[in-house]
Motif scaffolding. Structure first.
Motif, PDB file in Angstrom:
ATOM      1  N   PHE A  45       0.817  -1.209   0.000  1.00 14.42           N
ATOM      2  CA  PHE A  45       0.000   0.000   0.000  1.00 14.42           C
ATOM      3  C   PHE A  45       0.857   1.269   0.000  1.00 14.42           C
ATOM      4  O   PHE A  45       0.643   2.144  -0.837  1.00 14.42           O
ATOM      5  CB  PHE A  45      -0.972  -0.009   1.187  1.00 14.42           C
ATOM      6  N   PRO A  46       1.841   1.406   0.903  1.00 15.36           N
ATOM      7  CA  PRO A  46       2.660   2.634   0.834  1.00 15.36           C
ATOM      8  C   PRO A  46       3.476   2.730  -0.456  1.00 15.36           C
ATOM      9  O   PRO A  46       3.690   3.827  -0.973  1.00 15.36           O
ATOM     10  CB  PRO A  46       3.578   2.560   2.052  1.00 15.36           C
ATOM     11  N   SER A  49       1.163   4.047  -3.037  1.00 15.29           N
ATOM     12  CA  SER A  49       0.860   5.459  -2.727  1.00 15.29           C
ATOM     13  C   SER A  49       2.018   6.368  -3.088  1.00 15.29           C
ATOM     14  O   SER A  49       1.826   7.440  -3.677  1.00 15.29           O
ATOM     15  CB  SER A  49       0.534   5.614  -1.243  1.00 15.29           C
ATOM     16  N   ILE A  50       3.219   5.956  -2.733  1.00 12.46           N
ATOM     17  CA  ILE A  50       4.405   6.767  -3.021  1.00 12.46           C
ATOM     18  C   ILE A  50       4.660   6.822  -4.529  1.00 12.46           C
ATOM     19  O   ILE A  50       4.996   7.875  -5.071  1.00 12.46           O
ATOM     20  CB  ILE A  50       5.632   6.212  -2.270  1.00 12.46           C
ATOM     21  N   LEU A  52       2.521   6.659  -6.911  1.00 12.37           N
ATOM     22  CA  LEU A  52       1.518   7.447  -7.619  1.00 12.37           C
ATOM     23  C   LEU A  52       1.516   8.923  -7.230  1.00 12.37           C
ATOM     24  O   LEU A  52       0.926   9.741  -7.926  1.00 12.37           O
ATOM     25  CB  LEU A  52       0.124   6.856  -7.374  1.00 12.37           C
ATOM     26  N   SER A  53       2.145   9.262  -6.104  1.00 12.26           N
ATOM     27  CA  SER A  53       2.099  10.661  -5.655  1.00 12.26           C
ATOM     28  C   SER A  53       3.127  11.506  -6.405  1.00 12.26           C
ATOM     29  O   SER A  53       4.175  11.030  -6.831  1.00 12.26           O
ATOM     30  CB  SER A  53       2.351  10.746  -4.151  1.00 12.26           C
ATOM     31  N   TYR A  61      11.165  10.290  -1.354  1.00 11.67           N
ATOM     32  CA  TYR A  61      10.274   9.311  -1.968  1.00 11.67           C
ATOM     33  C   TYR A  61      11.054   8.285  -2.789  1.00 11.67           C
ATOM     34  O   TYR A  61      10.699   7.112  -2.824  1.00 11.67           O
ATOM     35  CB  TYR A  61       9.213   9.999  -2.820  1.00 11.67           C
ATOM     36  N   ARG A  65      10.874   4.352  -2.325  1.00 11.40           N
ATOM     37  CA  ARG A  65      10.540   3.485  -3.465  1.00 11.40           C
ATOM     38  C   ARG A  65      11.606   2.424  -3.689  1.00 11.40           C
ATOM     39  O   ARG A  65      11.339   1.404  -4.309  1.00 11.40           O
ATOM     40  CB  ARG A  65      10.365   4.329  -4.724  1.00 11.40           C
TER      41      ARG A  65
END
Length: 194
Positions: A45-46, A49-50, A52-53, A61, A65
């Motif tokens: 999940f993170p 999220s990372i 796509l942000s 980030y 990643r």
């Protein structure tokens, strides 16, 4: 008659003790799979999220990643080691039971464990999930983090090779200690004494 009854009672106690240990190892295997599933969900999940942000601090980030797939990949490798250890312990327990009981396994009791092919067939799904998790993180590292991610991914492959070698050496030494051939007989053969 009394001696035969005591004899059967002793066999039942020994069977219960070994069967209890095997059930314990099965439970550990299931717990390890549950833990790794939860951890993979926690990491995935993170990571998504990372990824796509559109963050202002790209360096932080980028580190996450890279770190999240590395953690996911290495945790999967160690989960496989734990699962392999549980399966090896079950094999050792079945062999020890055979060594103690010989051909005198009471016919009214079920086999101490499933035959080897059935046992491993039941483990296909958990090992397949673990393999999919590993490959997912492996490709995330290789595709999105060149060249450092590729280096980490290659190191993980080397780690797998080392762990497979160590696992094989441990398995061989344990089976040698138990005076069993390296290719362990099926459980049916172990229980029946063939």
């Amino acid at each position: 008659m009394i001696d035969e009854k005591n004899f059967m009672h002793e066999h039942e106690k020994r069977y219960d003790a070994f069967r209890g240990q095997i059930q314990h190892e099965d439970s550990l295997f299931n717990q390890r799979i549950t833990w790794i599933l939860a951890m993979q969900a926690f990491l995935l999940f993170p990571y998504i999220s990372i990824s796509l942000s559109l963050a202002a601090n790209a360096a932080a980030y980028d580190f996450l990643r890279l770190a999240i797939p590395a953690i996911g990949m290495f945790s999967t490798i160690f989960a496989v080691c734990g699962c392999f250890a549980a399966h090896l312990r079950i094999k050792v327990l079945a062999a020890e039971y055979k060594k103690q009981v010989g051909n005198q396994h009471p016919p009214y009791l079920p086999a101490i464990r499933s035959p080897r092919n059935i046992h491993w067939f039941g483990a296909v799904a958990p090992y397949a999930f673990l393999s999919m998790f590993f490959l997912n993180w492996f490709f995330c590292l290789c595709l999105y983090h060149k060249p450092f991610g590729t280096i980490v991914a290659i190191l993980s492959i080397l780690l797998i090779g080392v762990l497979v070698y160590i696992g094989h050496q441990i398995k061989s030494s344990i089976l040698k200690e138990l005076e069993l051939p390296t290719e362990v007989q099926s459980t049916q053969q172990i229980v029946e004494g063939n």
